[in-house]
Design a protein around this motif. Structure first.
Motif, PDB file in Angstrom:
ATOM      1  N   THR A  80     -50.634 -38.949 -39.791  1.00 35.41           N
ATOM      2  CA  THR A  80     -51.986 -39.821 -39.917  1.00 35.41           C
ATOM      3  C   THR A  80     -52.424 -40.245 -38.577  1.00 35.41           C
ATOM      4  O   THR A  80     -51.774 -39.790 -37.619  1.00 35.41           O
ATOM      5  CB  THR A  80     -51.664 -41.095 -40.614  1.00 35.41           C
ATOM      6  OG1 THR A  80     -52.932 -41.873 -40.842  1.00 35.41           O
ATOM      7  CG2 THR A  80     -50.590 -42.131 -39.941  1.00 35.41           C
ATOM      8  N   LEU A  81     -53.720 -40.354 -38.678  1.00 42.35           N
ATOM      9  CA  LEU A  81     -54.161 -40.725 -37.348  1.00 42.35           C
ATOM     10  C   LEU A  81     -54.863 -42.173 -37.260  1.00 42.35           C
ATOM     11  O   LEU A  81     -55.669 -42.654 -36.621  1.00 42.35           O
ATOM     12  CB  LEU A  81     -55.384 -39.649 -37.015  1.00 42.35           C
ATOM     13  CG  LEU A  81     -55.257 -38.334 -36.598  1.00 42.35           C
ATOM     14  CD1 LEU A  81     -56.366 -37.547 -36.457  1.00 42.35           C
ATOM     15  CD2 LEU A  81     -54.226 -38.305 -35.461  1.00 42.35           C
ATOM     16  N   ASN A  82     -54.246 -43.029 -38.241  1.00 41.79           N
ATOM     17  CA  ASN A  82     -54.515 -44.342 -38.459  1.00 41.79           C
ATOM     18  C   ASN A  82     -53.319 -44.954 -37.888  1.00 41.79           C
ATOM     19  O   ASN A  82     -52.229 -45.220 -38.971  1.00 41.79           O
ATOM     20  CB  ASN A  82     -55.111 -44.778 -39.756  1.00 41.79           C
ATOM     21  CG  ASN A  82     -55.149 -46.223 -39.946  1.00 41.79           C
ATOM     22  OD1 ASN A  82     -54.959 -46.850 -39.005  1.00 41.79           O
ATOM     23  ND2 ASN A  82     -55.619 -46.539 -41.155  1.00 41.79           N
ATOM     24  N   PRO A  83     -53.386 -45.551 -36.511  1.00 39.29           N
ATOM     25  CA  PRO A  83     -52.127 -46.081 -36.144  1.00 39.29           C
ATOM     26  C   PRO A  83     -51.563 -47.570 -36.821  1.00 39.29           C
ATOM     27  O   PRO A  83     -50.696 -48.172 -36.957  1.00 39.29           O
ATOM     28  CB  PRO A  83     -52.489 -46.432 -34.660  1.00 39.29           C
ATOM     29  CG  PRO A  83     -54.003 -46.657 -34.483  1.00 39.29           C
ATOM     30  CD  PRO A  83     -54.322 -45.745 -35.695  1.00 39.29           C
ATOM     31  N   TYR A  84     -52.448 -48.121 -37.698  1.00 37.95           N
ATOM     32  CA  TYR A  84     -52.291 -49.284 -38.415  1.00 37.95           C
ATOM     33  C   TYR A  84     -51.497 -49.076 -39.686  1.00 37.95           C
ATOM     34  O   TYR A  84     -50.910 -49.916 -40.365  1.00 37.95           O
ATOM     35  CB  TYR A  84     -53.489 -49.849 -38.812  1.00 37.95           C
ATOM     36  CG  TYR A  84     -54.256 -50.703 -37.602  1.00 37.95           C
ATOM     37  CD1 TYR A  84     -53.941 -52.037 -37.108  1.00 37.95           C
ATOM     38  CD2 TYR A  84     -55.186 -50.115 -36.977  1.00 37.95           C
ATOM     39  CE1 TYR A  84     -54.562 -52.376 -35.971  1.00 37.95           C
ATOM     40  CE2 TYR A  84     -55.971 -50.443 -36.002  1.00 37.95           C
ATOM     41  CZ  TYR A  84     -55.568 -51.796 -35.381  1.00 37.95           C
ATOM     42  OH  TYR A  84     -55.969 -52.057 -34.218  1.00 37.95           O
ATOM     43  N   LEU A  85     -51.425 -47.743 -40.270  1.00 43.03           N
ATOM     44  CA  LEU A  85     -50.396 -47.349 -41.110  1.00 43.03           C
ATOM     45  C   LEU A  85     -49.186 -46.670 -40.784  1.00 43.03           C
ATOM     46  O   LEU A  85     -48.664 -45.929 -41.530  1.00 43.03           O
ATOM     47  CB  LEU A  85     -51.479 -46.619 -42.191  1.00 43.03           C
ATOM     48  CG  LEU A  85     -52.523 -47.382 -42.719  1.00 43.03           C
ATOM     49  CD1 LEU A  85     -53.090 -46.287 -43.890  1.00 43.03           C
ATOM     50  CD2 LEU A  85     -52.074 -48.679 -43.281  1.00 43.03           C
ATOM     51  N   SER A  86     -48.914 -46.318 -39.495  1.00 37.94           N
ATOM     52  CA  SER A  86     -47.509 -45.869 -38.863  1.00 37.94           C
ATOM     53  C   SER A  86     -47.452 -46.503 -37.653  1.00 37.94           C
ATOM     54  O   SER A  86     -48.072 -47.035 -36.858  1.00 37.94           O
ATOM     55  CB  SER A  86     -47.957 -44.305 -38.732  1.00 37.94           C
ATOM     56  OG  SER A  86     -46.637 -43.876 -37.877  1.00 37.94           O
ATOM     57  N   ALA A 112     -51.385 -39.726 -31.042  1.00 37.03           N
ATOM     58  CA  ALA A 112     -52.342 -38.644 -31.357  1.00 37.03           C
ATOM     59  C   ALA A 112     -53.499 -39.324 -31.556  1.00 37.03           C
ATOM     60  O   ALA A 112     -54.614 -38.899 -31.155  1.00 37.03           O
ATOM     61  CB  ALA A 112     -51.816 -37.725 -32.490  1.00 37.03           C
ATOM     62  N   ALA A 113     -53.448 -40.437 -32.425  1.00 44.20           N
ATOM     63  CA  ALA A 113     -54.802 -41.461 -32.492  1.00 44.20           C
ATOM     64  C   ALA A 113     -55.374 -41.413 -31.455  1.00 44.20           C
ATOM     65  O   ALA A 113     -56.825 -41.881 -31.485  1.00 44.20           O
ATOM     66  CB  ALA A 113     -54.315 -42.346 -33.556  1.00 44.20           C
ATOM     67  N   SER A 114     -54.794 -42.045 -30.154  1.00 42.02           N
ATOM     68  CA  SER A 114     -55.337 -42.411 -28.949  1.00 42.02           C
ATOM     69  C   SER A 114     -56.318 -41.618 -28.768  1.00 42.02           C
ATOM     70  O   SER A 114     -56.960 -42.023 -27.681  1.00 42.02           O
ATOM     71  CB  SER A 114     -54.373 -42.915 -28.230  1.00 42.02           C
ATOM     72  OG  SER A 114     -53.515 -41.905 -27.522  1.00 42.02           O
ATOM     73  N   ASN A 167     -58.232 -41.923 -43.145  1.00 47.29           N
ATOM     74  CA  ASN A 167     -57.153 -42.167 -42.094  1.00 47.29           C
ATOM     75  C   ASN A 167     -56.613 -40.756 -41.454  1.00 47.29           C
ATOM     76  O   ASN A 167     -55.961 -40.887 -40.179  1.00 47.29           O
ATOM     77  CB  ASN A 167     -55.606 -42.457 -43.192  1.00 47.29           C
ATOM     78  CG  ASN A 167     -55.722 -43.600 -43.629  1.00 47.29           C
ATOM     79  OD1 ASN A 167     -56.338 -44.724 -43.340  1.00 47.29           O
ATOM     80  ND2 ASN A 167     -55.391 -43.869 -44.871  1.00 47.29           N
ATOM     81  N   PHE A 168     -57.074 -39.686 -42.109  1.00 45.65           N
ATOM     82  CA  PHE A 168     -57.096 -38.329 -41.199  1.00 45.65           C
ATOM     83  C   PHE A 168     -58.152 -38.363 -40.040  1.00 45.65           C
ATOM     84  O   PHE A 168     -57.941 -37.245 -39.566  1.00 45.65           O
ATOM     85  CB  PHE A 168     -56.822 -37.272 -42.330  1.00 45.65           C
ATOM     86  CG  PHE A 168     -55.947 -37.201 -43.271  1.00 45.65           C
ATOM     87  CD1 PHE A 168     -54.640 -38.233 -42.885  1.00 45.65           C
ATOM     88  CD2 PHE A 168     -55.629 -36.507 -44.285  1.00 45.65           C
ATOM     89  CE1 PHE A 168     -53.548 -38.198 -43.750  1.00 45.65           C
ATOM     90  CE2 PHE A 168     -54.577 -36.496 -45.223  1.00 45.65           C
ATOM     91  CZ  PHE A 168     -53.502 -37.415 -44.958  1.00 45.65           C
ATOM     92  N   ALA A 169     -59.181 -38.703 -40.301  1.00 42.24           N
ATOM     93  CA  ALA A 169     -60.246 -38.444 -39.399  1.00 42.24           C
ATOM     94  C   ALA A 169     -61.223 -39.419 -39.034  1.00 42.24           C
ATOM     95  O   ALA A 169     -62.264 -39.757 -39.271  1.00 42.24           O
ATOM     96  CB  ALA A 169     -61.150 -37.262 -39.986  1.00 42.24           C
ATOM     97  N   PRO A 170     -60.545 -40.638 -38.352  1.00 44.66           N
ATOM     98  CA  PRO A 170     -61.089 -42.062 -37.960  1.00 44.66           C
ATOM     99  C   PRO A 170     -62.399 -41.498 -37.052  1.00 44.66           C
ATOM    100  O   PRO A 170     -62.208 -40.931 -36.144  1.00 44.66           O
ATOM    101  CB  PRO A 170     -60.044 -42.772 -37.417  1.00 44.66           C
ATOM    102  CG  PRO A 170     -58.951 -41.632 -37.079  1.00 44.66           C
ATOM    103  CD  PRO A 170     -59.136 -40.502 -37.923  1.00 44.66           C
ATOM    104  N   ILE A 171     -63.429 -42.297 -37.194  1.00 41.31           N
ATOM    105  CA  ILE A 171     -64.533 -42.254 -36.149  1.00 41.31           C
ATOM    106  C   ILE A 171     -64.186 -43.165 -35.061  1.00 41.31           C
ATOM    107  O   ILE A 171     -63.679 -44.204 -35.312  1.00 41.31           O
ATOM    108  CB  ILE A 171     -65.931 -42.804 -36.822  1.00 41.31           C
ATOM    109  CG1 ILE A 171     -66.303 -41.665 -37.944  1.00 41.31           C
ATOM    110  CG2 ILE A 171     -66.885 -42.686 -35.736  1.00 41.31           C
ATOM    111  CD1 ILE A 171     -67.393 -42.279 -38.755  1.00 41.31           C
TER     112      ILE A 171
END
Length: 586
Positions: free
Chosen positions: A57-63, A71-73, A209-213
């Motif tokens: 996921t790229l949502n750090p609030y769910l992992s 990766a999300a950063s 979650n997979f492509a946050p803006i």
């Protein structure tokens, strides 16, 4: 001595906050790592990264896995973050709020952040204070299962005073108010994108979650869970000359060895992340001349986590929940025996060499809050370990080499990620525990699954369907209050919170929770350090966790990739906007 904060006068509050903030080095002057290269955005083409623990996921609030938050950063940014020295620097905010500049209230119950002008989301819309306030509502909404909920402890309200002013109000005086929205774990989400993803809906918002803006230098072009992420330069990024790369390919899968070889020996990738490999192997690869390993020490500790709940599948829905105590490991004597049997120096030599140090503390030196670095870590003592098991009533009644008690053999399931160093550690630990009469079954799981946020998977570290598990974790910045909050009773993963939470061992200790509450209201470096040491001691002396190695963070990059500043206090990609290829390579 009473370490809590009474209602404060302005001068005393000012002194207390300054004592914490200045000594911890969090009030650095505004600083961004500056690239030495200038030119047009996207001038260096494609950056190829091999990231063997593929993001799920790229949502750090769910992992809570570093593979996902880091990766999300690349896309999502916080108000402030920590540089390579651990100092706090403003990011989406204009400055770090303090008592002296009026950003922190005299009673320490409010902090006000001012956003930089002209920041836009990658879709071109304006970034505002309402996005910050929404992010708090998102994480704290009932049923979200927010993995970063500890970062918002004591936050009563987050409001947008105007488009560029965010006010965070705490329910109690907060001497260290720099946990929410500081560092890679708590970046800002776009309110418009996640508006329909509150509470129980959060996990099902795959598109978001997979492509946050984001506001970062790159945006998501394609995401394949547990496989590959393709990023492209953010056309709305605030610096028209950055980022240097038009695209980033983050290829997941494989092993650390394969990742290191792809950069250091083959030169096929520009960057390899998180190379948990023996140092002699890394050195031999680097001799090929294509690239170089980079190392930074911070707060990363490889540890064993002991399960205080019973993972027996026969328990059904009560499996691995605090409703059922572990039939073996709930006995402190057994946990102590496990620790006494370990030769930590041998583990350092086996897996890390100069990139690792022996530790018996969850907070390693040289942090001021850590235990005395000169204090010796207890050496392996197999006889003492056997004595603890004897005292606990575990004996080898039938002479088969495995202890038993009331007809139950002393047998444990030990899991970790698929990784050469960790499998070597597993074999060593199995051997030492066998020497004291414990039979150990070994299991390893793909890191993308183990550290993933899939609530339906039985193999995540949060589910912990085993007796012992091994992994590394750390915290951002130099103050470990939020990190230590990950061992409170409320941080235990369970079905009700979507199996999120950092307290994967299900250890619940009333004294620990009370001390942490005191820490949250305590200022002054020495007073905080004393409490932090007590919290560390409660954890390790009760063997809730068994620290093994103080690990340096190790990655590698090609020689012509410039601008990389290794950072163990924040995301490894904290300054990725400044990464570029050397002019010669172009």
């Amino acid at each position: 001595m009473n370490l809590s904060i009474p209602p404060a006068s302005a001068p005393s509050a000012r002194r207390r906050l300054a004592s914490v903030a200045l000594t911890l080095g969090c009030l650095a002057t505004p600083l961004m790592a500056q690239s030495q290269d200038t030119g047009e955005r996207g001038r260096d083409g494609r950056l190829e990264m091999i990231y063997w623990q593929a993001p799920s996921t790229l949502n750090p609030y769910l992992s809570s896995g570093a593979k996902d938050t880091e990766a999300a950063s690349i896309v999502l940014e916080p108000l402030a973050r920590h540089d390579a020295t651990g100092a706090m620097v403003p990011w989406l905010a204009t400055e770090i709020p303090t008592l002296d500049n009026g950003g922190v209230s005299e009673d320490l119950t409010r902090i006000t952040w001012t956003l930089r002008e002209g920041i836009t989301w990658s879709d071109g819309s304006a970034f505002t204070a309402e996005d910050v306030a929404f992010t708090w509502r998102y994480c704290t909404a009932p049923g979200t299962g927010c993995a970063q909920a500890d970062m918002f402890d004591d936050v009563a309200e987050v409001t947008a005073a105007d488009a560029r002013t965010v006010e965070i109000r705490f329910s109690t005086p907060k001497p260290y108010p720099y946990q929410p929205f500081v560092g890679a774990q708590t970046p800002i989400l776009q309110a418009a994108q996640f508006a329909e993803c509150l509470g129980p809906e959060a996990a099902g918002c795959s598109a978001q979650n997979f492509a946050p803006i984001g506001t970062g230098p790159y945006r998501v072009a394609e995401f394949r869970s547990n496989d590959t992420v393709l990023f492209e330069a953010n056309p709305a990024y605030r610096d028209p000359a950055k980022p240097a790369f038009a695209e980033i390919s983050l290829k997941g899968g494989g092993t650390p060895t394969e990742a290191a070889r792809a950069v250091l020996e083959a030169g096929a990738f520009d960057y390899a992340w998180n190379l948990q490999l023996p140092p002699d192997l890394l050195s031999a690869m680097a001799a090929a001349g294509h690239g170089t390993p980079v190392v930074a020490f911070g707060a990363v500790v490889e540890r064993l986590v002991v399960n205080f709940s019973d993972p027996d599948p026969a328990l059904g829905e009560a499996r691995a929940t605090f409703l059922q105590q572990h039939p073996i490991l709930s006995d402190r004597l057994v946990r102590e025996a496990l620790s006494l049997a370990i030769d930590r120096a041998a583990l350092v030599d086996l897996g890390y060499g100069d990139t690792g140090r022996v530790t018996c503390n969850i907070l390693p030196p040289p942090m001021i809050s850590a235990q005395d670095p000169a204090a010796p870590c207890p050496a392996q003592d197999l006889d003492a370990a056997r004595a603890r098991l004897d005292e606990a009533g575990w004996t080898d009644s039938d002479g088969d080499g495995i202890r038993d008690k009331d007809g139950t053999p002393l047998r444990l399931l030990f899991q970790t990620t698929t990784n050469a160093v960790r499998q070597d550690f597993q074999m060593a630990l199995k051997h030492w525990w066998g020497e004291i009469g414990i039979d150990t079954e070994l299991r390893h799981i793909d890191a993308s699954v183990f550290f993933g946020g899939d609530t339906g998977s039985p193999d995540t570290m949060q589910k912990f369907f085993a007796d012992i598990q091994m992994y590394a974790a750390s915290f951002t910045g130099t103050d470990p209050e939020a990190y230590l909050a990950g061992w409170t009773c409320s941080s235990i993963p369970r079905p009700e919170n979507q199996w999120q939470g950092s307290n994967t061992g299900r250890w619940c200790h009333a004294e620990f929770d009370a001390l942490l509450a005191t820490l949250a209201q305590t200022a002054g470096l020495e007073a905080r350090a004393a409490l932090i040491r007590q919290l560390n001691d409660l954890l390790v002396q009760d063997y809730a966790v068994i620290p093994l190695v103080d690990r340096g963070r190790v990655s590698a990059h090609l020689h012509d990739l410039k601008g990389v500043v290794m950072n163990s206090w924040d995301s490894e990609f904290w300054n990725i906007a400044d990464w570029h290829k050397s002019p010669v390579s172009r």
